[in-house]
Design an enzyme around this catalytic site. Structure first.
Site, PDB file in Angstrom:
ATOM      1  N   ASP A  47      33.562  45.345  26.663  1.00  0.00           N
ATOM      2  CA  ASP A  47      32.260  45.740  26.129  1.00  0.00           C
ATOM      3  C   ASP A  47      32.176  47.226  25.815  1.00  0.00           C
ATOM      4  O   ASP A  47      33.051  48.013  26.203  1.00  0.00           O
ATOM      5  CB  ASP A  47      31.139  45.334  27.108  1.00  0.00           C
ATOM      6  N   ASP A  60      23.053  41.282  38.636  1.00  0.00           N
ATOM      7  CA  ASP A  60      22.343  40.068  38.198  1.00  0.00           C
ATOM      8  C   ASP A  60      23.324  38.947  37.866  1.00  0.00           C
ATOM      9  O   ASP A  60      22.949  37.934  37.289  1.00  0.00           O
ATOM     10  CB  ASP A  60      21.475  40.382  36.976  1.00  0.00           C
ATOM     11  N   HIS A 105      25.999  39.330  35.862  1.00  0.00           N
ATOM     12  CA  HIS A 105      26.627  39.417  34.534  1.00  0.00           C
ATOM     13  C   HIS A 105      28.126  39.656  34.640  1.00  0.00           C
ATOM     14  O   HIS A 105      28.613  40.239  35.607  1.00  0.00           O
ATOM     15  CB  HIS A 105      25.946  40.480  33.649  1.00  0.00           C
ATOM     16  N   GLU A 147      24.332  38.866  30.003  1.00  0.00           N
ATOM     17  CA  GLU A 147      23.205  38.916  30.941  1.00  0.00           C
ATOM     18  C   GLU A 147      22.631  37.517  31.166  1.00  0.00           C
ATOM     19  O   GLU A 147      22.845  36.612  30.357  1.00  0.00           O
ATOM     20  CB  GLU A 147      22.116  39.836  30.369  1.00  0.00           C
TER      21      GLU A 147
HETATM   22  C1  F6R Z   1      32.236  46.611  32.593  1.00  0.00           C
HETATM   23  C2  F6R Z   1      31.525  45.349  32.649  1.00  0.00           C
HETATM   24  C3  F6R Z   1      30.507  45.045  33.699  1.00  0.00           C
HETATM   25  C4  F6R Z   1      30.884  45.551  35.087  1.00  0.00           C
HETATM   26  C5  F6R Z   1      29.755  45.242  36.066  1.00  0.00           C
HETATM   27  C6  F6R Z   1      30.049  45.784  37.451  1.00  0.00           C
HETATM   28  O1  F6R Z   1      33.108  46.650  31.496  1.00  0.00           O
HETATM   29  O2  F6R Z   1      31.747  44.552  31.800  1.00  0.00           O
HETATM   30  O3  F6R Z   1      30.312  43.657  33.736  1.00  0.00           O
HETATM   31  O4  F6R Z   1      32.067  44.944  35.498  1.00  0.00           O
HETATM   32  O5  F6R Z   1      28.563  45.793  35.608  1.00  0.00           O
HETATM   33  O6  F6R Z   1      30.032  47.173  37.396  1.00  0.00           O
HETATM   34  P1  F6R Z   1      30.510  48.063  38.630  1.00  0.00           P
HETATM   35  O7  F6R Z   1      31.976  47.838  38.762  1.00  0.00           O
HETATM   36  O8  F6R Z   1      30.208  49.475  38.213  1.00  0.00           O
HETATM   37  O9  F6R Z   1      29.756  47.598  39.808  1.00  0.00           O
END
Ligand code: F6R
Length: 238
Positions: free
Chosen positions: A67, A136, A138, A143
């Site tokens: 992403d 959440d 994701h 989402e």
């Molecule tokens: C990042 C991504 C997100 C993260 C998720 C957890 O490329 O796609 O899904 O993996 O938000 O983020 P952290 O590791 O910062 O808790």
């Protein structure tokens, strides 16, 4: 599904790095699906270390990231392209032309999403997809929603995601509200999936995702349908 519980973040990172390294040794031209965020940083550090020690070769590796924030270009230090260059690509012998992140500056986001899906397909899909999990549930920036979305798409970030990611920005107002994300089709077409979760904040959502009903309200729950998922987690302590 295989679940590896580790004592701490360092052990989680090391276990994950071992799996990535094994993939790269067995198939030097692997397509790695990569994630950003705080969770995989330790794993990237270990991969960089092995590369510097001459134990791990990135010369034929291709990569596709999950992403990117809309509106940020790769020079912006909050962009995911910048993150990947900074934490991995600039420190290993990967050909930067073989690394792919959605273009957050694309004006025609629909065309960019189609280009990204075509790119993933042209690479033959990913051999291994690294994932973190959001508060959440994701994965990528898929989402909670009424349905799972298959293709790469533009998404409005959930307020809980904006809040969780504000720690990387000067203020919460600076967090972009939109992102481009690989869809569930791209993620689930990976041959192997490596999901990492760290910290007590992730414990409840991880349990719901792995053991609760499969529902787009908890996007990561779709992973229960994938035949080769390894979860490496350290969610009993911070
Ligand atoms: C990042 C991504 C997100 C993260 C998720 C957890 O490329 O796609 O899904 O993996 O938000 O983020 P952290 O590791 O910062 O808790």
């Amino acid at each position: 599904m295989k679940i590896i519980r580790t004592k701490n973040y360092e052990e989680m990172s090391f276990e994950a790095a071992k799996i990535m390294a094994a993939q790269m040794v067995l198939k030097p031209q692997s397509v790695l699906g990569l994630a950003t965020g705080s969770t995989p940083i330790g794993m990237y550090e270990q991969l960089v270390k092995w590369n510097k020690e001459g134990k791990l070769d990135f010369s034929q590796i291709r990569s596709v990231n999950l992403d990117e924030y809309c509106g940020l270009d790769g020079e912006n230090d909050q962009s995911y392209r910048y993150f990947m260059n900074h934490h991995l690509f600039n420190h290993v012998n990967i050909d930067i032309n073989n690394t792919h992140v959605p273009n957050g500056k694309a004006v025609d986001t629909k065309a960019e999403c189609e280009r990204y899906d075509a790119l993933i397909e042209s690479l033959g899909g990913t051999d291994i997809q690294v994932l973190g999990i959001g508060p959440d549930g994701h994965i990528g920036f898929n989402e909670p929603d009424a349905v799972f979305t298959k293709s790469t798409h533009r998404v409005e970030l959930d307020p809980s995601t904006v809040e969780a990611n504000a720690r990387f920005f000067a203020s919460i107002d600076d967090v972009p509200r939109f992102a481009l994300t690989m869809g569930m089709g791209g993620i689930m077409s990976a041959k192997k999936i490596l999901l990492m979760a760290n910290g007590t904040k992730k414990k409840e959502i991880l349990e719901k995702a792995l053991f609760g009903p499969i529902t787009p309200e908890i996007p990561a729950s779709i992973l229960q349908l994938h035949p080769d998922v390894t979860v490496i987690c350290c969610v009993e302590n911070d």
